[in-house]
Design a protein around this motif. Structure first.
Motif, PDB file in Angstrom:
ATOM      1  N   ALA A  75     129.307   1.454  43.303  1.00  0.00           N
ATOM      2  CA  ALA A  75     127.887   1.583  44.142  1.00  0.00           C
ATOM      3  C   ALA A  75     127.943   2.592  45.011  1.00  0.00           C
ATOM      4  N   ILE A  78     127.800   6.229  43.906  1.00  0.00           N
ATOM      5  CA  ILE A  78     126.523   6.801  43.235  1.00  0.00           C
ATOM      6  C   ILE A  78     125.308   6.544  44.045  1.00  0.00           C
ATOM      7  N   LEU A  79     125.033   5.482  44.543  1.00  0.00           N
ATOM      8  CA  LEU A  79     123.897   4.873  45.158  1.00  0.00           C
ATOM      9  C   LEU A  79     123.573   5.818  46.609  1.00  0.00           C
ATOM     10  N   TYR A  82     122.367   9.248  45.944  1.00  0.00           N
ATOM     11  CA  TYR A  82     121.001   9.266  45.140  1.00  0.00           C
ATOM     12  C   TYR A  82     120.000   8.676  45.998  1.00  0.00           C
ATOM     13  N   TRP A  83     119.977   7.673  46.395  1.00  0.00           N
ATOM     14  CA  TRP A  83     118.891   7.337  47.429  1.00  0.00           C
ATOM     15  C   TRP A  83     118.398   8.144  48.419  1.00  0.00           C
ATOM     16  N   TRP A 100     114.284   3.783  41.973  1.00  0.00           N
ATOM     17  CA  TRP A 100     114.814   3.201  43.145  1.00  0.00           C
ATOM     18  C   TRP A 100     116.053   2.210  42.619  1.00  0.00           C
ATOM     19  N   TRP A 101     115.683   1.514  41.394  1.00  0.00           N
ATOM     20  CA  TRP A 101     116.862   0.508  40.886  1.00  0.00           C
ATOM     21  C   TRP A 101     117.202   1.291  39.640  1.00  0.00           C
ATOM     22  N   LEU A 102     117.170   2.351  39.679  1.00  0.00           N
ATOM     23  CA  LEU A 102     117.681   3.161  38.220  1.00  0.00           C
ATOM     24  C   LEU A 102     117.397   2.619  36.940  1.00  0.00           C
ATOM     25  N   THR A 118     118.308  12.786  36.507  1.00  0.00           N
ATOM     26  CA  THR A 118     118.749  11.453  36.975  1.00  0.00           C
ATOM     27  C   THR A 118     118.736  10.427  35.931  1.00  0.00           C
ATOM     28  N   VAL A 125     125.924   4.092  34.981  1.00  0.00           N
ATOM     29  CA  VAL A 125     126.202   2.793  35.769  1.00  0.00           C
ATOM     30  C   VAL A 125     126.126   1.627  34.699  1.00  0.00           C
ATOM     31  N   GLU A 326     128.372  11.128  51.082  1.00  0.00           N
ATOM     32  CA  GLU A 326     129.245  10.303  49.874  1.00  0.00           C
ATOM     33  C   GLU A 326     130.616  10.168  50.601  1.00  0.00           C
TER      34      GLU A 326
END
Length: 415
Positions: A75, A78-79, A82-83, A100-102, A118, A125, A326
């Motif tokens: 998490a 990636i997140l 991405y966010w 927002w929740w892929l 994306t 995921v 990151e």
């Protein structure tokens, strides 16, 4: 292959994959993909998505790890970055809630412009989620499980076309599970012992790259479907999927199993590989900005100029993403993972109180005090990073030409 050795070439390979994804989008936007045989090869550079997925399979399989720590690190990888991208895009426009929740890969609305790439994070995921189960099954039936993943991918693509299912279902994990399985298979071979013929192939990196280039040139012909946004017929879609898997395998084998690669393992490429996830996330935003700032119309050429400007901006933002988002997120998860397991605040305070009262009453023998020190200072060793140095997926992570991914059922992505 217990503690996996550091493989600098994998970072370089990740940089190559990110560059390929960037170039295929630039070529599409400038109209270069329709400019003869050379343009057709540019259209197939979405193979960079397959390279990202193969790297994920290789680096994450099989890793013995607590599931909670594994999920936390995936998490964190990636997140956050991405966010941040979604937040930046939302400043200048709207971002559909599903992103927002892929969930963008599971909806029906068109993929959003600068966020088209994306969609590849959705199967990435999903692979993270099913990997512990695959590892558990592979403990008994490793090669059948890996072969089954490949068959599932091609069967899924065929079923989508035969049953006339929505094109968006081609973006789901089953449709690209073969790419992850290729990386997993290379990891399995490395762990069990590389056979002589594969060692020789891995040592001939030039041959592997030449073969991958020749295969990519073949896939640039109509045999792998159209170069436009038109849907790829079922047979061509399966051939394209399998061809990309083979191209990615030819690039991974020398990087993962061969001798030291002075080019892929060079400091500049390793640095770009470290930044590759950010480059992948931001390059379409930069590409849009290039056209807005210059006023150039779409499909009007200037491929070199657009590519240079896009690459410069994407690398700059990718570097900032790594330094500011990151890397701090990964370091935080490392610190959390390094905490000894099984101690809660009440247990800790109770243990301290017991020691204090015991020492006030009497000091035990030396050997007892040493045992107490061992209990206090020992415990679970620091948890190693889930991916070794140079192993980032980033997910890693590709994109497709606007709707080419959605329609063609493959890369234009996943890395």
């Amino acid at each position: 292959m217990g503690a996996r050795r550091v493989l600098p070439a994998l970072d370089g390979l990740r940089a190559v994959a990110a560059g390929a994804v960037l170039l295929t989008h630039v070529a599409f936007r400038t109209g270069q993909t329709q400019a003869g045989a050379g343009g057709a090869v540019f259209a197939r550079l979405d193979v960079g998505v397959a390279v990202f997925f193969v790297l994920s399979g290789f680096l994450l399989y099989p890793r013995t790890r607590p599931v909670g720590r594994y999920a936390l690190r995936r998490a964190a990888r990636i997140l956050p970055a991405y966010w941040v991208l979604l937040a930046a895009v939302a400043v200048g426009g709207s971002v559909p809630a599903a992103y927002w929740w892929l969930g963008q890969g599971y909806g029906t609305e068109p993929l959003a412009g600068a966020l088209t790439q994306t969609w590849t994070l959705v199967p990435e995921v999903a692979f993270y989620a099913v990997l512990p189960g695959l590892v558990w099954l592979a403990r008994r039936w490793e090669w059948p499980v890996l072969a089954g993943c490949v068959l599932v991918a091609y069967g899924w693509i065929a079923a989508v076309h035969l049953l006339d299912l929505p094109d968006r279902t081609l973006l789901w994990l089953p449709g690209h599970l073969d790419w992850f399985a290729v990386g997993m298979a290379v990891a399995a071979v490395a762990r069990r012992g590389v056979p002589g013929w594969l060692t020789q192939l891995a040592a001939a990196s030039g041959t592997c790259w030449a073969a991958a280039g020749a295969l990519l040139f073949l896939l640039a012909t109509p045999v792998a479907g159209p170069l436009t946004l038109a849907p790829v017929p079922g047979g061509a879609a399966v051939l394209k999927e399998a061809g990309y898997a083979l191209v990615a395998a030819l690039l991974l084998v020398p990087a993962a199993l061969g001798p030291r690669a002075p080019v892929l393992g060079s400091p500049p490429l390793r640095l770009l590989g470290r930044w590759s996830y950010g480059i992948f996330l931001w390059h379409l935003v930069v590409l849009d900005a290039v056209y807005r700032i210059t006023g150039w119309p779409d499909f009007s050429g200037r491929t070199v100029a657009v590519a240079v400007l896009t690459a410069l901006g994407a690398v700059a933002l990718g570097g900032l993403s790594w330094l500011l988002v990151e890397r701090p997120a990964l370091r935080l998860t490392d610190r959390i993972a390094a905490r000894p397991a099984g101690r809660v605040p009440g247990q800790v305070s109770g243990r301290i109180a017991g020691r204090v009262s015991g020492r006030l009453a009497r000091r035990g023998p030396v050997h007892q005090r040493r045992g107490d020190h061992a209990e206090r200072d020992g415990g679970e060793p620091l948890v190693r990073r889930l991916d070794p140095a140079g192993a980032r997926v980033d997910g890693e992570q590709h994109a497709g030409d606007r709707e080419r991914a959605a329609r063609a059922g493959g890369p234009p992505p996943p890395r």
